[in-house]
Write an enzyme that holds these catalytic residues in place. Structure first.
Site, PDB file in Angstrom:
ATOM      1  N   GLY A   1       4.411 -50.744  -2.984  1.00 21.03           N
ATOM      2  CA  GLY A   1       3.351 -50.535  -3.627  1.00 21.03           C
ATOM      3  C   GLY A   1       3.226 -49.431  -4.660  1.00 21.03           C
ATOM      4  O   GLY A   1       4.239 -48.800  -5.150  1.00 21.03           O
TER       5      GLY A   1
ATOM      6  N   LEU B   1       0.884 -41.169  -2.556  1.00 19.25           N
ATOM      7  CA  LEU B   1      -0.386 -40.850  -1.850  1.00 19.25           C
ATOM      8  C   LEU B   1      -0.150 -41.024  -0.342  1.00 19.25           C
ATOM      9  O   LEU B   1      -0.977 -40.451   0.567  1.00 19.25           O
ATOM     10  CB  LEU B   1      -1.750 -41.477  -2.200  1.00 19.25           C
TER      11      LEU B   1
ATOM     12  N   GLU C   1      11.088 -43.324  -1.047  1.00 17.52           N
ATOM     13  CA  GLU C   1      10.637 -44.431  -1.681  1.00 17.52           C
ATOM     14  C   GLU C   1      11.454 -44.262  -3.086  1.00 17.52           C
ATOM     15  O   GLU C   1      12.059 -45.249  -3.295  1.00 17.52           O
ATOM     16  CB  GLU C   1       9.150 -44.605  -2.076  1.00 17.52           C
TER      17      GLU C   1
ATOM     18  N   LYS D   1      -5.153 -50.968  -8.983  1.00 20.01           N
ATOM     19  CA  LYS D   1      -4.069 -50.214  -9.265  1.00 20.01           C
ATOM     20  C   LYS D   1      -3.779 -50.148 -10.766  1.00 20.01           C
ATOM     21  O   LYS D   1      -2.895 -49.153 -11.146  1.00 20.01           O
ATOM     22  CB  LYS D   1      -2.934 -50.209  -8.483  1.00 20.01           C
TER      23      LYS D   1
HETATM   24  C1  A5P Z   1       3.549 -44.233  -0.085  1.00 20.36           C
HETATM   25  O1  A5P Z   1       4.053 -42.881  -0.267  1.00 20.36           O
HETATM   26  C2  A5P Z   1       2.817 -44.605  -1.391  1.00 20.36           C
HETATM   27  O2  A5P Z   1       3.691 -44.449  -2.537  1.00 20.36           O
HETATM   28  C3  A5P Z   1       2.343 -45.993  -1.437  1.00 20.36           C
HETATM   29  O3  A5P Z   1       3.210 -46.775  -1.997  1.00 20.36           O
HETATM   30  C4  A5P Z   1       1.239 -46.141  -2.295  1.00 20.36           C
HETATM   31  O4  A5P Z   1       0.594 -44.705  -1.736  1.00 20.36           O
HETATM   32  C5  A5P Z   1       0.527 -47.472  -2.292  1.00 20.36           C
HETATM   33  O5  A5P Z   1      -0.052 -47.389  -1.083  1.00 20.36           O
HETATM   34  P1  A5P Z   1      -1.132 -48.630  -0.710  1.00 20.36           P
HETATM   35  O6  A5P Z   1      -0.426 -49.818  -0.934  1.00 20.36           O
HETATM   36  O7  A5P Z   1      -1.420 -48.353   0.688  1.00 20.36           O
HETATM   37  O8  A5P Z   1      -2.306 -48.371  -1.525  1.00 20.36           O
END
Ligand code: A5P
Length: 236
Positions: A89, A104, A111, A129
């Site tokens: 994501g 976030l 990642e 997004k």
């Molecule tokens: C996690 O560290 C983030 O990079 C997530 O990939 C990003 O915050 C998206 O999260 P959601 O899919 O919960 O919005």
């Protein structure tokens, strides 16, 4: 950005994006699993395919994703070589270039390691997004993972580029899976994210930042109108 939908609609969109992404995974692939609520929908969809007999080797980008992946019957392996595909994501995705802000959720370093190890990195998200440019999301910080050792000095150095704010959870500093801290850099100049990324990479104490530039080749975006697949066009 899409119109604000209800929480239930967003969950359903994340599910659809995750299911579409799971269709990209061929039997026998080694796959990178992202983190966050959208990536978790992908993990669940992949688990359903595994339950139906497909076999995947998975590298997870966080402890939370590892736990979920095991729960749904996926095999977790170490990151010890290239991955066929990684799916994750994002917090903001630039519509044309697919440059993204991530982190976030606090898992940005793993990642990024997973994304960079993948031959193909695909972002999945609901359309809230999407943004024309990253600079048009001044509400979002650039999350930066920093070493605990000397973090106040690192914060002072980062203050030259924005407003670094120590991330907290439940009144205490947020600690990453790697035992580090997160400084959220607000009001950084995102008009030329490559310049900012290069600058941040050179700051002592910075482990990784959440600017994912030129990594994603495509994005699967779910909206109330259906599922859209975007392909990255080069930036600049
Ligand atoms: C996690 O560290 C983030 O990079 C997530 O990939 C990003 O915050 C998206 O999260 P959601 O899919 O919960 O919005």
């Amino acid at each position: 950005m899409g119109r604000p939908g209800s929480a239930a609609e967003r969950v359903e969109q994340k599910q659809r994006a995750g299911m579409r992404a799971a269709e990209l995974v061929a039997d026998g692939m080694t796959v990178g699993l992202g983190s966050g609520s959208t990536a978790e929908q992908f993990v669940r969809a992949l688990g359903q395919r595994a339950a139906a007999g497909a076999r995947f080797r998975c590298v997870a980008s966080s402890g939370r994703t590892t736990a979920l992946a095991r729960e749904v019957g996926l095999e977790i392996v170490e990151l010890d070589g290239p991955l066929d595909l990684a799916i994750d994501g994002a917090d903001a995705i630039e519509r044309d270039t697919l440059r993204a802000i991530k982190g976030l959720g606090g898992a940005l370093t793993r990642e990024k390691l997973v994304a960079l190890a993948a031959r193909t990195f695909v972002l999945i998200a609901d359309d809230s997004k999407l943004t024309p440019t990253l600079a048009e999301r001044p509400d979002l910080p650039a999350p930066i993972e920093v070493l605990t050792f000397g973090w106040q000095l690192t914060r002072q150095r980062l203050a030259a580029f924005g407003e670094p704010t120590l991330r907290e959870r439940d009144g205490a500093p947020f600690v990453t899976d790697n035992g580090n801290l997160i400084l959220d850099l607000y009001h950084a100049d995102l008009a030329q994210p490559e310049l900012l990324a290069e600058t941040l990479n050179g700051v002592p104490g910075v482990v990784a930042h959440g600017l994912f530039l030129g990594i994603a080749s495509s994005a699967i975006i779910a909206s109330e109108d259906g599922v859209l697949e975007l392909t990255a066009t080069p930036s600049g």
